[in-house]
Design a protein around this motif. Structure first.
Motif, PDB file in Angstrom:
ATOM      1  N   TRP A   1      46.873  -3.964  37.803  1.00 31.80           N
ATOM      2  CA  TRP A   1      47.513  -3.586  38.957  1.00 31.80           C
ATOM      3  C   TRP A   1      48.481  -3.689  39.883  1.00 31.80           C
ATOM      4  N   VAL A   2      49.350  -3.873  40.446  1.00 31.70           N
ATOM      5  CA  VAL A   2      50.263  -4.271  41.353  1.00 31.70           C
ATOM      6  C   VAL A   2      50.222  -5.091  42.659  1.00 31.70           C
ATOM      7  N   ASP A   3      50.746  -6.353  42.183  1.00 28.79           N
ATOM      8  CA  ASP A   3      50.463  -6.948  43.688  1.00 28.79           C
ATOM      9  C   ASP A   3      50.773  -7.183  44.780  1.00 28.79           C
ATOM     10  N   PRO A   4      49.962  -7.019  45.894  1.00 29.31           N
ATOM     11  CA  PRO A   4      50.834  -6.554  46.812  1.00 29.31           C
ATOM     12  C   PRO A   4      51.596  -8.165  47.108  1.00 29.31           C
ATOM     13  N   ILE A   5      52.600  -6.993  48.337  1.00 27.49           N
ATOM     14  CA  ILE A   5      53.987  -7.776  48.459  1.00 27.49           C
ATOM     15  C   ILE A   5      53.861  -9.097  49.102  1.00 27.49           C
ATOM     16  N   ALA A   6      53.762  -9.577  49.232  1.00 25.53           N
ATOM     17  CA  ALA A   6      53.426 -11.711  49.855  1.00 25.53           C
ATOM     18  C   ALA A   6      54.078 -11.373  51.168  1.00 25.53           C
ATOM     19  N   ASP A   7      55.561 -10.682  51.314  1.00 31.11           N
ATOM     20  CA  ASP A   7      56.134 -10.309  53.174  1.00 31.11           C
ATOM     21  C   ASP A   7      55.453 -10.129  53.809  1.00 31.11           C
ATOM     22  N   PHE A   8      54.374  -9.135  53.126  1.00 29.07           N
ATOM     23  CA  PHE A   8      54.386  -8.022  54.291  1.00 29.07           C
ATOM     24  C   PHE A   8      52.543  -8.841  55.364  1.00 29.07           C
ATOM     25  N   GLY A   9      52.755  -8.435  55.844  1.00 29.69           N
ATOM     26  CA  GLY A   9      51.256  -9.350  57.014  1.00 29.69           C
ATOM     27  C   GLY A   9      50.083  -8.217  56.716  1.00 29.69           C
ATOM     28  N   THR A  10      49.781  -7.164  56.152  1.00 26.38           N
ATOM     29  CA  THR A  10      48.750  -6.095  55.935  1.00 26.38           C
ATOM     30  C   THR A  10      49.416  -5.468  54.733  1.00 26.38           C
ATOM     31  N   PRO A  11      48.197  -5.908  53.209  1.00 23.77           N
ATOM     32  CA  PRO A  11      49.088  -5.465  51.923  1.00 23.77           C
ATOM     33  C   PRO A  11      48.547  -3.807  51.903  1.00 23.77           C
ATOM     34  N   ASN A  12      50.048  -2.850  51.335  1.00 22.25           N
ATOM     35  CA  ASN A  12      49.431  -1.732  51.114  1.00 22.25           C
ATOM     36  C   ASN A  12      48.744  -1.157  50.598  1.00 22.25           C
ATOM     37  N   LYS A  13      47.526   0.114  50.914  1.00 26.64           N
ATOM     38  CA  LYS A  13      47.077   0.360  49.700  1.00 26.64           C
ATOM     39  C   LYS A  13      47.520   1.309  49.454  1.00 26.64           C
ATOM     40  N   ARG A  14      47.112   1.339  47.686  1.00 29.07           N
ATOM     41  CA  ARG A  14      48.348   2.187  46.773  1.00 29.07           C
ATOM     42  C   ARG A  14      47.107   2.822  46.660  1.00 29.07           C
ATOM     43  N   PRO A  15      48.198   4.377  45.278  1.00 25.13           N
ATOM     44  CA  PRO A  15      46.872   4.704  44.766  1.00 25.13           C
ATOM     45  C   PRO A  15      46.917   4.575  43.333  1.00 25.13           C
TER      46      PRO A  15
ATOM     47  N   LEU B   1      56.215   3.690  40.574  1.00 28.10           N
ATOM     48  CA  LEU B   1      55.797   4.746  41.581  1.00 28.10           C
ATOM     49  C   LEU B   1      55.469   3.809  42.421  1.00 28.10           C
ATOM     50  N   GLY B   2      55.033   2.665  42.430  1.00 22.89           N
ATOM     51  CA  GLY B   2      53.861   2.235  43.091  1.00 22.89           C
ATOM     52  C   GLY B   2      52.553   1.801  43.813  1.00 22.89           C
ATOM     53  N   MET B   3      52.176   2.934  42.122  1.00 23.47           N
ATOM     54  CA  MET B   3      50.138   3.111  42.097  1.00 23.47           C
ATOM     55  C   MET B   3      49.911   2.273  41.157  1.00 23.47           C
ATOM     56  N   HIS B   4      48.264   1.726  41.371  1.00 22.05           N
ATOM     57  CA  HIS B   4      47.958   1.000  40.399  1.00 22.05           C
ATOM     58  C   HIS B   4      47.633   1.547  39.003  1.00 22.05           C
ATOM     59  N   ALA B   5      47.319   1.427  37.686  1.00 20.56           N
ATOM     60  CA  ALA B   5      46.422   2.401  36.518  1.00 20.56           C
ATOM     61  C   ALA B   5      45.638   1.060  35.799  1.00 20.56           C
ATOM     62  N   VAL B   6      44.714   2.050  35.507  1.00 20.93           N
ATOM     63  CA  VAL B   6      43.180   1.932  34.394  1.00 20.93           C
ATOM     64  C   VAL B   6      43.860   2.794  33.141  1.00 20.93           C
ATOM     65  N   VAL B   7      43.238   2.357  32.001  1.00 17.23           N
ATOM     66  CA  VAL B   7      43.570   2.567  31.343  1.00 17.23           C
ATOM     67  C   VAL B   7      41.843   2.828  30.515  1.00 17.23           C
ATOM     68  N   LEU B   8      41.374   3.815  30.125  1.00 17.93           N
ATOM     69  CA  LEU B   8      39.849   3.933  30.038  1.00 17.93           C
ATOM     70  C   LEU B   8      39.686   4.228  28.824  1.00 17.93           C
TER      71      LEU B   8
END
Length: 273
Positions: free
Chosen positions: A19-33, A61-68
């Motif tokens: 998981w890409v952690d939200p950037i704490a400085d942002f009031g609203t976290p970005n939804k990521r691919p 790239l700012g994307m979450h990733a999951v290995v199946l």
């Protein structure tokens, strides 16, 4: 990285989540691919060379990733149809994580390497077709992938890999699952494909057949066939090199990642800026 255990009916399987952690400085976290990665390994094992290093690249790239950790051949199971059911279960599980991990569910990409690409291609061909889906996964599919990335893919198990038909029968006793291109319909998603024409393990015709079928159906695709290089290059650089194995290195073919990133921008999975 965090381990996550899921189950399809009475069969348990695992995910490695990056998981890409939200950037704490942002009031609203970005939804990521998000990328779901299916490593290769001839359905005998899952190579780590096509797991964490690939996940980290998508993270960059700012994307979450999951290995199946999809079903392999063992004493109790064939690969199919269980691997497809596990992939569908993983997609549905993402729905429960949408708000927790801030996932953009409209931008989920399936990524396959070698044998793992066969799982992705079969999913794209069979499970995404409403007329075929219930044969494999009768439950509702609540999250649908937006695109696919196929890396030196196994597509058709009758044209050179596996060389042993007995092994193909262990992978899928039902030959319905052998030829992904035969079941592809207009419901398939845009796909990026790359391979080398000198691949001595999986004939390059696998990539060509799938691209040809997509072309016939009008499904967007991009394919890159490199003039040199062995099978199983992964990133093709020192990051995924088995120490001392020069066949894991190819400076020309490392361009596949840059080309893939450009294509993900074209598909509006990641921003073009």
């Amino acid at each position: 990285m965090q381990k996550q255990e899921l189950a399809y009916q009475d069969t348990k399987f695992n995910l490695d989540t990056y998981w890409v952690d939200p950037i704490a400085d942002f009031g609203t976290p970005n939804k990521r691919p998000l990328a779901i990665i299916c490593p290769g390994g001839a359905f005998k094992f899952l190579t780590d060379r096509e797991a964490q290093p690939i996940a980290f690249n998508f993270n960059s790239l700012g994307m979450h990733a999951v290995v199946l950790d999809y079903q392999l051949v063992d004493d109790d199971h064939s690969v199919y149809p269980l691997a497809l059911q596990e992939l569908a279960t993983t997609l549905n599980w993402l729905k429960s994580q949408e708000e927790i991990q801030h996932i953009d569910l409209s931008k989920v990409v399936l990524v396959g390497f070698s044998a793992g690409s066969h799982v992705v291609a079969d999913f794209n061909s069979i499970v995404l077709d409403p007329d075929q889906k219930d044969k494999v996964f009768p439950d509702e599919l609540t999250v649908t992938p937006a695109a696919n990335v196929l890396c030196y893919p196994v597509i058709d198990m009758t044209i050179g890999w596996p060389k042993d038909e007995d092994w193909a029968m262990k992978i899928a006793p039902d030959i319905y699952y052998w030829q992904a291109q035969e079941h592809l319909t207009k419901h398939g998603k845009p796909t990026f494909i790359w391979q080398t024409v000198t691949d001595a393990t999986v004939p390059v015709m696998n990539s060509i057949l799938y691209a040809q079928k997509m072309d016939m159906l009008g499904i967007p695709y991009e394919m890159h066939l490199f003039g040199s290089g062995a099978h199983g290059l992964a990133l093709g650089n020192y990051v995924t090199q088995n120490p001392g194995n020069e066949a894991n290195l190819n400076a020309y073919d490392t361009k596949w990642w840059e080309l893939c990133v450009n294509w993900l921008k074209l598909q509006e999975i990641i921003p073009n800026r």
